[in-house]
Design a protein around this motif. Structure first.
Motif, PDB file in Angstrom:
ATOM      1  N   ASN A 207       0.764  -1.486   0.082  1.00 57.53           N
ATOM      2  CA  ASN A 207       0.207  -0.085  -0.171  1.00 57.53           C
ATOM      3  C   ASN A 207       0.619   1.315   0.007  1.00 57.53           C
ATOM      4  O   ASN A 207       0.776   2.083  -0.783  1.00 57.53           O
ATOM      5  N   GLU A 235      -5.129  -0.045  -8.168  1.00 54.97           N
ATOM      6  CA  GLU A 235      -6.577  -0.327  -8.549  1.00 54.97           C
ATOM      7  C   GLU A 235      -6.915  -1.729  -8.945  1.00 54.97           C
ATOM      8  O   GLU A 235      -8.119  -2.093  -9.282  1.00 54.97           O
ATOM      9  N   ASN A 236      -5.820  -2.620  -9.125  1.00 51.94           N
ATOM     10  CA  ASN A 236      -6.152  -4.044  -9.889  1.00 51.94           C
ATOM     11  C   ASN A 236      -6.754  -4.836  -8.758  1.00 51.94           C
ATOM     12  O   ASN A 236      -6.337  -4.766  -7.489  1.00 51.94           O
ATOM     13  N   GLU A 237      -7.726  -5.549  -8.844  1.00 45.47           N
ATOM     14  CA  GLU A 237      -8.661  -6.323  -7.998  1.00 45.47           C
ATOM     15  C   GLU A 237      -7.766  -7.321  -7.321  1.00 45.47           C
ATOM     16  O   GLU A 237      -8.056  -7.508  -5.953  1.00 45.47           O
ATOM     17  N   ASP A 238      -6.880  -8.007  -8.259  1.00 42.92           N
ATOM     18  CA  ASP A 238      -5.926  -9.144  -7.416  1.00 42.92           C
ATOM     19  C   ASP A 238      -5.300  -8.524  -6.341  1.00 42.92           C
ATOM     20  O   ASP A 238      -4.817  -8.979  -5.550  1.00 42.92           O
ATOM     21  N   LYS A 240      -5.641  -5.798  -4.947  1.00 44.15           N
ATOM     22  CA  LYS A 240      -6.019  -5.172  -3.780  1.00 44.15           C
ATOM     23  C   LYS A 240      -6.519  -6.527  -2.721  1.00 44.15           C
ATOM     24  O   LYS A 240      -6.304  -6.411  -1.785  1.00 44.15           O
ATOM     25  N   GLU A 241      -6.858  -7.749  -3.341  1.00 39.39           N
ATOM     26  CA  GLU A 241      -7.457  -8.656  -2.685  1.00 39.39           C
ATOM     27  C   GLU A 241      -6.056  -9.477  -1.971  1.00 39.39           C
ATOM     28  O   GLU A 241      -6.268  -9.926  -0.923  1.00 39.39           O
ATOM     29  N   PHE A 242      -5.107  -9.755  -2.703  1.00 36.96           N
ATOM     30  CA  PHE A 242      -3.779 -10.272  -2.248  1.00 36.96           C
ATOM     31  C   PHE A 242      -2.879  -9.498  -1.288  1.00 36.96           C
ATOM     32  O   PHE A 242      -1.948 -10.327  -0.737  1.00 36.96           O
ATOM     33  N   TYR A 243      -2.462  -8.405  -1.819  1.00 36.41           N
ATOM     34  CA  TYR A 243      -1.490  -7.661  -1.410  1.00 36.41           C
ATOM     35  C   TYR A 243      -1.506  -6.315  -0.581  1.00 36.41           C
ATOM     36  O   TYR A 243      -0.827  -5.930   0.114  1.00 36.41           O
ATOM     37  N   GLY A 245      -3.511  -5.482   1.826  1.00 38.08           N
ATOM     38  CA  GLY A 245      -3.742  -5.647   3.433  1.00 38.08           C
ATOM     39  C   GLY A 245      -2.459  -6.038   3.936  1.00 38.08           C
ATOM     40  O   GLY A 245      -2.448  -5.986   5.268  1.00 38.08           O
TER      41      GLY A 245
END
Ligand code: ATP
Length: 247
Positions: A207, A235-238, A240-243, A245
């Motif tokens: 982030n 902005e990429n969904e993958d 956001k989901e995997f990295y 956090g």
């Protein structure tokens, strides 16, 4: 592409003759860019930086395939000191300040490869203090008695004493409070904008890194699995989901 400063092309790295850690990593860093190398624990970020700055030998590691070029010159066989003379310095993970030296003594060790005289080194020292006023305040303190953030700043400041073209920064956020991480990244941005220092930074804190980098590569298990402009990765969904956090 003439503005490519660092070109890593399909490198494999093996430790202890048997452990294959990088399985064909390619990445480019443009002159004056800030590029983030992202990924979780053990993905191979540190190994990639060590390959570039030629610090693998001390770890019983070697580049067994591929090439690394700095402005078009192959650099895999150069010594770490030669890399510093060519303007590439690494700030290692975990800070690595000399605990028993003062902040100022630590900074001065970063100028050891310079041959342009004491006055020039003194000018660089003042410049470093300009970027890190906290270090100036603490210049006479033993590094062991300074905070984690000050030690990270000291490690970066020491690298800057070599007047580098490119800084390889390994996990600058590690172990630091969010506010201090922000302060460190702001200084990186400042150095990039004012001195045109190029950065390749390895980070688990995706982030934060993508807020300050122009471009990012995501490393997983010794392979680049995704790369792109920092904004599009954010902005990429993958991602956001995997990295996002992490860190
Ligand atoms: P971290 O954030 O945990 O430092 P990283 O992405 O920087 O992770 P590396 O430190 O490059 O990853 O490690 C990649 C892999 O190489 C890991 O499996 C690690 O155990 C292994 N490795 C690292 N250094 C050595 C070494 N000197 N000898 C053998 N294996 C090593």
């Amino acid at each position: 592409m003439s503005n490519i400063l660092l070109n890593v092309n399909g490198i494999e790295v093996i430790y202890n003759h048997v452990i294959l850690v990088l399985k064909g990593v390619s990445l480019q860093v443009p002159e004056g860019g800030v590029v983030a190398l992202l990924g979780g624990n053990g993905a191979g970020k540190t190994t990639t930086l060590r390959a570039v700055s030629n610090l693998l030998a001390g770890e019983r590691g070697e580049v067994t395939k591929g090439s690394i070029e700095l402005r078009g010159t192959r650099i895999e066989k150069m010594t770490p000191a030669e890399m510093v003379r060519r303007g590439v310095v690494q700030v290692m993970e975990g800070r690595h300040c000399f605990a028993h030296l003062t902040i100022e003594e630590n900074l001065l060790t970063g100028a050891y490869t310079r041959t342009d005289g004491k006055a020039a080194v003194a000018r660089t020292l003042e410049k470093v203090y300009g970027y890190f006023p906290r270090l100036k305040t603490r210049r006479g303190s033993q590094a062991a008695y300074t905070s984690g953030g000050e030690q990270q700043m000291c490690a970066i400041g020491r690298a800057l004493m070599a007047e580098p073209k490119m800084v390889l920064l390994d996990e600058p956020s590690m172990g630091l409070a969010p506010q201090i991480v922000e302060e460190v990244f702001e200084i990186v941005r400042d150095l990039n904008q004012k001195e045109r220092t190029t950065f390749l930074l390895a980070e688990q804190n995706t982030n934060m890194a993508l807020r300050y980098a122009d471009y990012g590569y995501i490393l997983e298990n010794g392979r680049i699995v995704m790369d792109g402009e920092a904004k599009s990765l954010r902005e990429n969904e993958d991602v956001k989901e995997f990295y996002l956090g992490m860190g």
